[in-house]
Scaffold this active site. Structure first.
Site, PDB file in Angstrom:
ATOM      1  N   GLY A  86      14.505  -7.658 -34.384  1.00  0.00           N
ATOM      2  CA  GLY A  86      13.408  -7.371 -33.477  1.00  0.00           C
ATOM      3  C   GLY A  86      12.311  -6.566 -34.150  1.00  0.00           C
ATOM      4  N   ASP A  87      12.549  -6.097 -35.360  1.00  0.00           N
ATOM      5  CA  ASP A  87      11.536  -5.354 -36.114  1.00  0.00           C
ATOM      6  C   ASP A  87      11.695  -5.764 -37.575  1.00  0.00           C
ATOM      7  OD1 ASP A  87       9.594  -3.553 -36.981  1.00  0.00           O
ATOM      8  OD2 ASP A  87      10.297  -1.923 -35.722  1.00  0.00           O
ATOM      9  N   ASP A  88      12.003  -4.864 -38.475  1.00  0.00           N
ATOM     10  CA  ASP A  88      12.127  -5.206 -39.893  1.00  0.00           C
ATOM     11  C   ASP A  88      13.557  -5.640 -40.221  1.00  0.00           C
ATOM     12  OD1 ASP A  88       9.446  -4.496 -40.399  1.00  0.00           O
ATOM     13  OD2 ASP A  88      10.010  -2.396 -40.561  1.00  0.00           O
ATOM     14  N   HIS A 121       9.210  -8.411 -38.240  1.00  0.00           N
ATOM     15  CA  HIS A 121       7.890  -7.936 -38.663  1.00  0.00           C
ATOM     16  C   HIS A 121       7.798  -7.939 -40.186  1.00  0.00           C
ATOM     17  CE1 HIS A 121       6.543  -7.003 -34.688  1.00  0.00           C
ATOM     18  NE2 HIS A 121       7.588  -6.234 -34.466  1.00  0.00           N
TER      19      HIS A 121
END
Length: 170
Positions: A86-88, A121
């Site tokens: 959901g992010d890195d 991301h």
């Protein structure tokens, strides 16, 4: 750090799912996490001699659900992982602002290889908490399909931290 409040909706800070602190000879191997949930999924803090191998992390759907974060760690190998974050996917960190500068422990001597990263991301990210520096990183034979950026460096002028001897290939 003593004033931080966790685990309340008002504070907005969720705990990490797996968070070894100041450990040596850490092996995380061959398991799956298939739900978004806490803050960073795996965060290793002040650890040395770390191997992360063969994990399946499917945490897409929650905010700040990084896959694997090394924070002020030394001598680490991350390999053969499949990360849909959901992010890195993988973030290399070393403390934030005054706290990070006070401790002054870099993340160093890291090899990342054979990673399949999907939506995220960033694939392999340095920062944004990097006040202690990041050095001696080799990343190769990684595929990031659906990541906003395969390689991402993020910080700001007030955080400081040296980034040196970083190699990416394939």
């Amino acid at each position: 750090p003593r004033q931080r409040i966790h685990d309340t909706p008002e504070a907005g800070l969720r705990p990490q799912m797996i968070n070894p602190v100041d450990c040596k000879n850490v092996l995380l191997e061959g398991f799956t996490i298939a739900q978004p949930g806490p803050f960073w999924t795996i965060q290793m803090l002040y650890c040395e001699n770390v191997i992360v191998r063969g994990l399946e992390l499917h945490t897409k759907g929650g905010p700040n659900t990084d896959g694997i974060n090394l924070d002020s760690c030394k001598n680490a190998l991350i390999e053969y992982c499949h990360i849909d974050a959901g992010d890195d996917c993988i973030a290399l960190k070393s403390g934030i602002n005054e706290d990070g500068r006070r401790v002054g422990r870099p993340t160093e001597n890291v090899v990342v290889r054979n990673i399949l990263g999907l939506r995220s991301h960033g694939g392999i990210v340095i920062g944004s908490e990097m006040s202690g520096g990041v050095r001696n990183v080799l990343a190769y034979d990684c595929e990031f399909d659906g990541a906003d950026k395969g390689i991402r460096l993020k910080s700001n002028a007030s955080r400081g931290g040296v980034v040196e001897n970083i190699w990416y290939r394939n």
